[in-house]
Design an enzyme around this catalytic site. Structure first.
Site, PDB file in Angstrom:
ATOM      1  N   GLY A 249     -48.186   7.878  57.064  1.00  0.00           N
ATOM      2  CA  GLY A 249     -47.343   9.057  56.884  1.00  0.00           C
ATOM      3  C   GLY A 249     -47.879  10.164  56.012  1.00  0.00           C
ATOM      4  O   GLY A 249     -47.255  11.234  55.929  1.00  0.00           O
ATOM      5  N   PRO A 292     -52.537   4.584  57.628  1.00  0.00           N
ATOM      6  CA  PRO A 292     -52.549   5.978  58.037  1.00  0.00           C
ATOM      7  C   PRO A 292     -52.964   6.139  59.505  1.00  0.00           C
ATOM      8  O   PRO A 292     -53.806   5.403  59.988  1.00  0.00           O
ATOM      9  CB  PRO A 292     -53.621   6.600  57.134  1.00  0.00           C
ATOM     10  CG  PRO A 292     -54.547   5.458  56.831  1.00  0.00           C
ATOM     11  CD  PRO A 292     -53.658   4.241  56.734  1.00  0.00           C
ATOM     12  N   ARG A 294     -52.287   9.770  61.490  1.00  0.00           N
ATOM     13  CA  ARG A 294     -52.578  11.197  61.517  1.00  0.00           C
ATOM     14  C   ARG A 294     -53.649  11.634  60.523  1.00  0.00           C
ATOM     15  O   ARG A 294     -54.579  12.353  60.866  1.00  0.00           O
ATOM     16  CB  ARG A 294     -51.247  11.921  61.179  1.00  0.00           C
ATOM     17  CG  ARG A 294     -51.274  13.394  61.119  1.00  0.00           C
ATOM     18  CD  ARG A 294     -49.970  13.896  60.481  1.00  0.00           C
ATOM     19  NE  ARG A 294     -48.796  13.235  61.021  1.00  0.00           N
ATOM     20  CZ  ARG A 294     -48.153  13.635  62.110  1.00  0.00           C
ATOM     21  NH1 ARG A 294     -48.552  14.696  62.758  1.00  0.00           N
ATOM     22  NH2 ARG A 294     -47.091  12.973  62.542  1.00  0.00           N
ATOM     23  N   ARG A 331     -46.637  18.203  71.529  1.00  0.00           N
ATOM     24  CA  ARG A 331     -45.994  18.139  70.212  1.00  0.00           C
ATOM     25  C   ARG A 331     -45.120  19.348  69.881  1.00  0.00           C
ATOM     26  O   ARG A 331     -44.134  19.214  69.177  1.00  0.00           O
ATOM     27  CB  ARG A 331     -47.031  17.905  69.103  1.00  0.00           C
ATOM     28  CG  ARG A 331     -47.677  16.524  69.203  1.00  0.00           C
ATOM     29  CD  ARG A 331     -48.535  16.178  68.009  1.00  0.00           C
ATOM     30  NE  ARG A 331     -47.763  16.006  66.806  1.00  0.00           N
ATOM     31  CZ  ARG A 331     -47.776  16.832  65.779  1.00  0.00           C
ATOM     32  NH1 ARG A 331     -48.549  17.904  65.779  1.00  0.00           N
ATOM     33  NH2 ARG A 331     -47.040  16.594  64.721  1.00  0.00           N
ATOM     34  N   TYR A 335     -41.354  18.468  69.029  1.00  0.00           N
ATOM     35  CA  TYR A 335     -40.803  18.695  67.698  1.00  0.00           C
ATOM     36  C   TYR A 335     -41.233  19.994  67.024  1.00  0.00           C
ATOM     37  O   TYR A 335     -41.282  20.073  65.801  1.00  0.00           O
ATOM     38  CB  TYR A 335     -41.052  17.541  66.708  1.00  0.00           C
ATOM     39  CG  TYR A 335     -41.854  16.338  67.093  1.00  0.00           C
ATOM     40  CD1 TYR A 335     -41.198  15.128  67.337  1.00  0.00           C
ATOM     41  CD2 TYR A 335     -43.239  16.364  67.159  1.00  0.00           C
ATOM     42  CE1 TYR A 335     -41.926  13.982  67.652  1.00  0.00           C
ATOM     43  CE2 TYR A 335     -43.967  15.216  67.469  1.00  0.00           C
ATOM     44  CZ  TYR A 335     -43.294  14.036  67.717  1.00  0.00           C
ATOM     45  OH  TYR A 335     -43.995  12.907  68.010  1.00  0.00           O
ATOM     46  N   CYS A 362     -44.739  24.098  85.019  1.00  0.00           N
ATOM     47  CA  CYS A 362     -43.505  24.726  85.496  1.00  0.00           C
ATOM     48  C   CYS A 362     -42.357  24.242  84.632  1.00  0.00           C
ATOM     49  O   CYS A 362     -41.555  23.392  85.037  1.00  0.00           O
ATOM     50  CB  CYS A 362     -43.274  24.350  86.943  1.00  0.00           C
ATOM     51  SG  CYS A 362     -44.563  25.026  87.962  1.00  0.00           S
ATOM     52  N   GLU A 363     -42.299  24.802  83.433  1.00  0.00           N
ATOM     53  CA  GLU A 363     -41.370  24.307  82.409  1.00  0.00           C
ATOM     54  C   GLU A 363     -41.377  25.394  81.330  1.00  0.00           C
ATOM     55  O   GLU A 363     -42.414  25.626  80.707  1.00  0.00           O
ATOM     56  CB  GLU A 363     -41.978  23.005  81.868  1.00  0.00           C
ATOM     57  CG  GLU A 363     -41.117  22.080  81.107  1.00  0.00           C
ATOM     58  CD  GLU A 363     -40.137  21.334  81.994  1.00  0.00           C
ATOM     59  OE1 GLU A 363     -38.944  21.491  81.714  1.00  0.00           O
ATOM     60  OE2 GLU A 363     -40.543  20.622  82.928  1.00  0.00           O
ATOM     61  N   TYR A 391     -52.128  12.426  67.950  1.00  0.00           N
ATOM     62  CA  TYR A 391     -50.950  12.586  68.806  1.00  0.00           C
ATOM     63  C   TYR A 391     -51.108  13.699  69.836  1.00  0.00           C
ATOM     64  O   TYR A 391     -50.142  14.366  70.193  1.00  0.00           O
ATOM     65  CB  TYR A 391     -49.685  12.794  67.954  1.00  0.00           C
ATOM     66  CG  TYR A 391     -49.493  11.697  66.932  1.00  0.00           C
ATOM     67  CD1 TYR A 391     -49.246  10.387  67.343  1.00  0.00           C
ATOM     68  CD2 TYR A 391     -49.619  11.936  65.566  1.00  0.00           C
ATOM     69  CE1 TYR A 391     -49.106   9.364  66.422  1.00  0.00           C
ATOM     70  CE2 TYR A 391     -49.484  10.906  64.640  1.00  0.00           C
ATOM     71  CZ  TYR A 391     -49.237   9.628  65.071  1.00  0.00           C
ATOM     72  OH  TYR A 391     -49.097   8.621  64.158  1.00  0.00           O
TER      73      TYR A 391
END
Ligand code: PLP
Length: 433
Positions: A249, A292, A294, A331, A335, A362-363, A391
């Site tokens: 984290g 860890p 990230r 990502r 979020y 298409c979004e 990620y």
């Protein structure tokens, strides 16, 4: 604004990574393209390992939470750097096995291990299971007993801490889908059950409080709650917990507004806190483990795209369209993660344009960022999004039947393809009708 020291701008005004010219890389390998600086990943592994050994002793084992970036090469690298790993699925275990990763150094996580996962992991000789719940404890125990083995386990505990970060990545709360909460009494129940269960050796406890955390206070809070819980286990059950895994984290600098972190100093501070708490609670210092994800790989990576066009909607906003998007980096859509982007072939030009980076799906939500500060762009430019090592590739999909980009690794200025670009043929390989 290149954020990290392995990123630079050369005499042509091109962005470089680990000494390699990104415009040349885009030309040679095509776009979208993930690029990783191998030296940065190795250096981060060493920072964690050396700090862990210095603070926790020779048997310290930092784990790489491999969901952050998973392919065989990364497991080989982690093995060479003396790391353990954390895997969360049969697929990650399989990839680690293919890479020849030593199974005894694997911690098997996840809140729903299937019977097949459990059996496959035991076939492989996975060192430690992190058991999420009582049903899973029964399943792990049954399989171990059937095989006549004793499986090392940790129990996943929910300390109930909000690390003041984004809700979607907060996992330490009491109502989390992960683990067993202390305040509800469920944590003590599963500890007692594990002590009394055949086929498992309860060596320790695990908690993971969230992600993108920039100071050690949430870890100190978690350590306080966990060591007090360990002391209660000692007094109520006469049982000593030998291992305490405080999860991952620690944060990463994604934009100029994020602080840089001294990881070695954080580990030292966490070690001091844990050691003080053990003394205060009258328990022996456990083997402390950090995992860890990230912070080991994020900064090492960038993604290169080719600009397809620029759309200025007067009085509203500007769009820069790139040839990737949510399939290679979901990502922002998931979020609203913040990134830094720049035009790699004019990296020195002033960032005096504001734009939304649009992907090609298409979004409407297929964006890599909104209202971003960037250089003026035109069709054909190479656009770099920085700090995409974690990620991104591991979360990539084939939405809109877009093949996944390749991963190129830079070692001492030389580039090497470590994951091939998917082809259209790859996309239809499993279609049997
Ligand atoms: C995701 C995760 C990690 C790694 O988190 P980072 O924020 O990437 O460091 C570690 N442990 C567990 C159990 C996780 O789920």
């Amino acid at each position: 604004m290149v954020l990290h020291e392995h990123l630079d701008i050369n005499e042509k005004g091109h962005l470089t990574i680990g000494g390699a010219d990104t415009v040349e890389l885009a030309k040679k390998h095509g776009t979208p393209l993930y690029v990783l600086d191998e030296n940065v990943i190795r250096k981060q592994c060493r920072t964690y390992r050396e700090a862990a050994i210095r603070c926790f002793g020779e048997d310290a084992l930092p784990l790489y939470a491999s969901k952050a970036l998973c392919f065989t090469g990364i497991y080989k690298l982690a093995a060479e750097e003396g790391m353990g790993i954390d895997c969360v699925s049969g697929g990650e275990l399989y990839t680690a096995k293919k890479a020849g990763f030593p199974a005894e150094r694997i911690y098997f996580h996840g809140n729903n291990k299937t019977d097949r996962d459990i059996s496959d992991a035991m076939d492989m000789g996975v060192g430690t299971f992190v058991v999420d719940n009582p049903d899973e404890l029964s399943a792990v125990s049954a399989e171990a007993v059937r095989r006549g083995i004793t499986q090392r386990i940790l129990l996943r505990i929910t300390p109930g801490i909000d690390p003041h970060t984004h809700r979607a990545v907060v996992t330490g709360n009491v109502d989390s889908k992960f683990g067993n909460a202390i305040v509800t009494g469920q944590a003590m129940d599963i500890v007692k059950k594990a002590i009394a269960t055949d086929g498992v050796d309860l060596v320790g406890l695990h908690c993971h409080i969230g992600s993108q955390i920039f100071d050690i206070d949430p870890f100190a809070d978690a350590a306080k709650i966990m060591t007090e819980f360990m002391a209660r286990i000692k007094s109520e059950c006469g049982y000593e917990i030998r291992e305490l895994n405080l999860g991952g984290g620690l944060g990463v600098r994604y934009t100029e507004y994020d602080r840089d972190i001294d990881y070695a100093a954080c580990i030292k501070d966490i070690a001091e806190v844990v050691s003080g708490l053990c003394e205060k609670n009258g328990i022996r210092m456990p083997r402390v483990i950090l995992e860890p994800g990230r912070s080991l790989v994020a900064a090492a990576g960038i993604t290169l795209y080719t600009v397809g066009g620029v759309k200025e909607i007067p009085g509203f906003k500007n769009y820069i369209s790139v040839d990737g998007g949510m399939p290679d980096n979901p990502r922002y859509a998931l979020y609203q993660s913040q990134y830094t982007a720049l035009i790699a072939n004019r990296a020195n030009a002033p960032r005096d344009f504001r734009a939304t980076l649009a992907g090609r799906c298409c979004e409407s939500g297929d964006l890599l960022g909104e209202n971003m500060e960037i250089q003026h762009a035109e069709r054909g430019d190479t656009l770099a999004v920085l700090v995409t090592g974690a990620y991104n590739y591991s979360m990539a999909s084939n939405y809109n039947r877009i093949p996944r980009p390749p991963v190129v690794m830079i070692r001492d200025g030389e580039d090497k393809v470590v994951v091939k670009r998917e082809t259209y043929e790859d996309l239809t390989r499993n279609d049997i009708f």
